[in-house]
Design a protein around this motif. Sequence first.
Motif, mmCIF file in Angstrom:
data_model
loop_
_atom_site.group_PDB
_atom_site.id
_atom_site.type_symbol
_atom_site.label_atom_id
_atom_site.label_comp_id
_atom_site.label_asym_id
_atom_site.label_seq_id
_atom_site.Cartn_x
_atom_site.Cartn_y
_atom_site.Cartn_z
ATOM 1 N N CYS A 113 -0.080 -0.833 -12.186
ATOM 2 C CA CYS A 113 -1.057 0.141 -12.082
ATOM 3 C C CYS A 113 -1.535 0.260 -10.654
ATOM 4 O O CYS A 113 -2.633 -0.052 -10.423
ATOM 5 C CB CYS A 113 -2.087 -0.289 -13.065
ATOM 6 N N HIS A 114 -0.643 0.850 -9.853
ATOM 7 C CA HIS A 114 -0.734 0.889 -8.659
ATOM 8 C C HIS A 114 -2.028 1.813 -8.271
ATOM 9 O O HIS A 114 -2.230 2.730 -8.930
ATOM 10 C CB HIS A 114 0.356 1.358 -7.662
ATOM 11 N N ASP A 115 -2.834 1.545 -7.254
ATOM 12 C CA ASP A 115 -3.970 2.506 -6.629
ATOM 13 C C ASP A 115 -3.592 3.840 -6.467
ATOM 14 O O ASP A 115 -4.107 4.927 -6.421
ATOM 15 C CB ASP A 115 -4.721 1.851 -5.572
ATOM 16 N N LEU A 165 6.243 -9.221 -8.049
ATOM 17 C CA LEU A 165 5.854 -7.995 -7.307
ATOM 18 C C LEU A 165 4.802 -7.374 -8.502
ATOM 19 O O LEU A 165 4.138 -6.397 -8.024
ATOM 20 C CB LEU A 165 6.952 -7.142 -7.360
ATOM 21 N N HIS A 166 4.590 -8.019 -9.704
ATOM 22 C CA HIS A 166 3.909 -7.300 -10.517
ATOM 23 C C HIS A 166 2.664 -7.049 -10.354
ATOM 24 O O HIS A 166 1.902 -5.961 -10.454
ATOM 25 C CB HIS A 166 3.859 -8.219 -11.906
ATOM 26 N N ALA A 196 0.726 -1.164 0.114
ATOM 27 C CA ALA A 196 0.022 0.018 -0.075
ATOM 28 C C ALA A 196 0.846 1.215 -0.056
ATOM 29 O O ALA A 196 0.357 2.448 -0.117
ATOM 30 C CB ALA A 196 -0.949 -0.030 1.237
ATOM 31 N N LEU A 197 2.111 1.069 -0.072
ATOM 32 C CA LEU A 197 3.098 2.346 -0.062
ATOM 33 C C LEU A 197 2.952 2.921 -1.240
ATOM 34 O O LEU A 197 2.790 2.503 -2.341
ATOM 35 C CB LEU A 197 4.524 2.007 0.367
ATOM 36 N N PRO A 198 3.047 4.373 -1.424
ATOM 37 C CA PRO A 198 3.264 5.148 -2.754
ATOM 38 C C PRO A 198 3.957 4.380 -3.533
ATOM 39 O O PRO A 198 5.055 3.708 -3.562
ATOM 40 C CB PRO A 198 3.496 6.530 -2.355
ATOM 41 N N VAL A 199 3.485 4.267 -4.895
ATOM 42 C CA VAL A 199 4.232 3.524 -5.886
ATOM 43 C C VAL A 199 5.729 4.211 -6.203
ATOM 44 O O VAL A 199 6.482 3.435 -6.502
ATOM 45 C CB VAL A 199 3.191 3.773 -7.182
ATOM 46 N N GLN A 200 5.893 5.597 -6.244
ATOM 47 C CA GLN A 200 7.015 6.101 -6.194
ATOM 48 C C GLN A 200 8.029 5.540 -5.021
ATOM 49 O O GLN A 200 9.223 5.439 -5.279
ATOM 50 C CB GLN A 200 7.084 7.600 -6.332
ATOM 51 N N LYS A 201 7.726 5.212 -3.856
ATOM 52 C CA LYS A 201 8.359 4.955 -2.535
ATOM 53 C C LYS A 201 8.730 3.631 -3.087
ATOM 54 O O LYS A 201 9.932 3.128 -2.851
ATOM 55 C CB LYS A 201 7.494 4.947 -1.480
ATOM 56 N N GLN A 202 7.713 2.511 -3.568
ATOM 57 C CA GLN A 202 8.068 1.433 -4.001
ATOM 58 C C GLN A 202 9.269 1.207 -4.895
ATOM 59 O O GLN A 202 10.115 0.561 -4.965
ATOM 60 C CB GLN A 202 6.775 0.615 -4.138
ATOM 61 N N HIS A 240 0.063 3.348 -21.247
ATOM 62 C CA HIS A 240 0.806 4.206 -20.375
ATOM 63 C C HIS A 240 1.102 3.359 -19.097
ATOM 64 O O HIS A 240 2.396 3.713 -18.689
ATOM 65 C CB HIS A 240 -0.200 5.477 -19.677
ATOM 66 N N SER A 241 0.355 2.474 -18.461
ATOM 67 C CA SER A 241 0.776 1.782 -17.376
ATOM 68 C C SER A 241 2.056 0.991 -17.468
ATOM 69 O O SER A 241 2.738 0.774 -16.794
ATOM 70 C CB SER A 241 -0.250 0.867 -16.890
ATOM 71 N N ASN A 242 2.005 0.270 -18.720
ATOM 72 C CA ASN A 242 3.170 -0.401 -19.031
ATOM 73 C C ASN A 242 4.460 0.273 -19.236
ATOM 74 O O ASN A 242 5.617 -0.126 -18.625
ATOM 75 C CB ASN A 242 2.917 -1.228 -20.342
ATOM 76 N N MET A 243 4.295 1.679 -19.860
ATOM 77 C CA MET A 243 5.486 2.524 -20.008
ATOM 78 C C MET A 243 6.002 2.892 -18.601
ATOM 79 O O MET A 243 7.240 2.865 -18.174
ATOM 80 C CB MET A 243 5.261 3.458 -20.841
ATOM 81 N N GLN A 244 4.810 3.456 -17.639
ATOM 82 C CA GLN A 244 5.462 3.751 -16.351
ATOM 83 C C GLN A 244 6.129 2.480 -15.394
ATOM 84 O O GLN A 244 6.756 2.807 -14.581
ATOM 85 C CB GLN A 244 4.038 4.116 -15.785
ATOM 86 N N TYR A 245 5.534 1.345 -15.783
ATOM 87 C CA TYR A 245 6.113 0.278 -15.016
ATOM 88 C C TYR A 245 7.338 0.023 -15.448
ATOM 89 O O TYR A 245 8.354 -0.270 -14.404
ATOM 90 C CB TYR A 245 5.210 -1.067 -15.316
#
Length: 473
Positions: free
Chosen positions: A197-199, A191-192, A147-153, A305-310
């Motif tokens: 596409c994190h909340d 971890l995928h 549940a941590l922010p995706v940038q922190k992860q 977009h989600s794939n590129m950000q991943y």
Amino acid sequence: MWTDKHRGIRVSQEELLCKNGCGYYGNPAWKGFCSKCWREKSRPAGVSRHDARPSNDGAPPTFSKFEEKKNIEKGSRYNTVRRLFWGSSSPPKPQESSESNANMLKAFQSLEPGDFPSFLKILRSPSSQRLQSRCTAFLKTMEAYHALPVQKQSDLVQDFFQSFADVFRSFPEDHVTQIMEHVEKLIMTRLHKWVFCHDSSDDELKDLALQRRIRSLNWVTPRMLSVPFPHENIPVTGDPFLPAITAIIEMDAKRAPQDKLACVSKCSQQIFEALSASNNEPANADDFLSRLVYVLLKANPPRLHSNMQYMIRFGLPHSLMAGESGYYFTNLSCAVAFIEKLDGPALSLSPEEFESYMRGQRAPAALTKRQQVVGDTQHVLEELQGRQERLQHGADVLGVELQEWVRAIHTQLDEATNQLVEVQKEMKAQAEASRVSSTCPDESTRGRDEEESILVPSDQHVGPKNQNVAPNH
């Protein structure tokens, strides 16, 4: 043969490089900076750097140049998570004996490029127990704190990659890169489902917006993008960019960032192959971007977009910042940015024409003709489908009639068999009667002969006796 030879969208090599002049590829997602410069630019104010930036001396990029060691703590929450899988604010030092550590390094030195099963086998060996334990602890921690922010992860994953690479700092850089690609695949495949596409991100909304944008541009023709295309007499299925379209669509099915990036590379290579096949001269990089835009408009890849950000957040930095894969990914980002800002002048259209196309009030002549071809093809397919249905119905009726005929034949065979049995019984009875009748006359004849044999001796005895009697005179 191709009908159009002039150049399309052109982007110079300098425009693809980082705005900071570090020599690596920049990216529109990072405001034109590379991954390293963007992270430093986004660093909170007041946080100092201990390691100087490596100079761009023309040497080939290495893994250690892409990600610095992070010795400065980034907050109490971040430190808490680090302690859970490291036990302290910094990675633990090796505790094994020098012999065990040497055996582990020797095993990894013999690892062949791309041999992921052998990597897993080495990682599970007793000599690599420390590394395996670290991977297991990290995975469990990331799953527990998903549940941590995706940038922190993203920061945690990149830190883990760097700490793992430090174990092999005595290896050649290309060998470290190969090992880290295996580590990335191992970690991110697990971890995928937690980080993709994190909340905490707006990736899903941007995916929908980008899909609607691409769908609204389905009227754009290859000629508008200056993309060479075969003559009109070539069938619709003869699109030379179809393999590239298929490759970019397959990207969403992959889980590891490097596997997704491999789909981007495959798509780009297919585009260059199509360009080489269309011209007598080698493919030019200036033509590549317009073809990539065309492929994206035709494919409308799911969750682009989600794939590129991943890949940006959790992929190895060297894969996106340099080399062939970095060049392809940078062009992909440029193509998406171009589509999002596409307007009339970019397609040599007036604003009024562009708006009329967007509202569906008009369609290009080439597109109308191809739509007519598609409509005619659809009509032929519907007619063939009707014929097939009628043929299938006739086959079903014929099958039912054939079954009835078979049943009738079996009935007739059963009746004929029963009649044959009755006839055989009658013939057997008649034969038995004939045998009995032929046997009875022989027995009566034999009885009469016996009677005669009895009477004859009696007569012979009486005769002589009567001759001795004197007649009475």
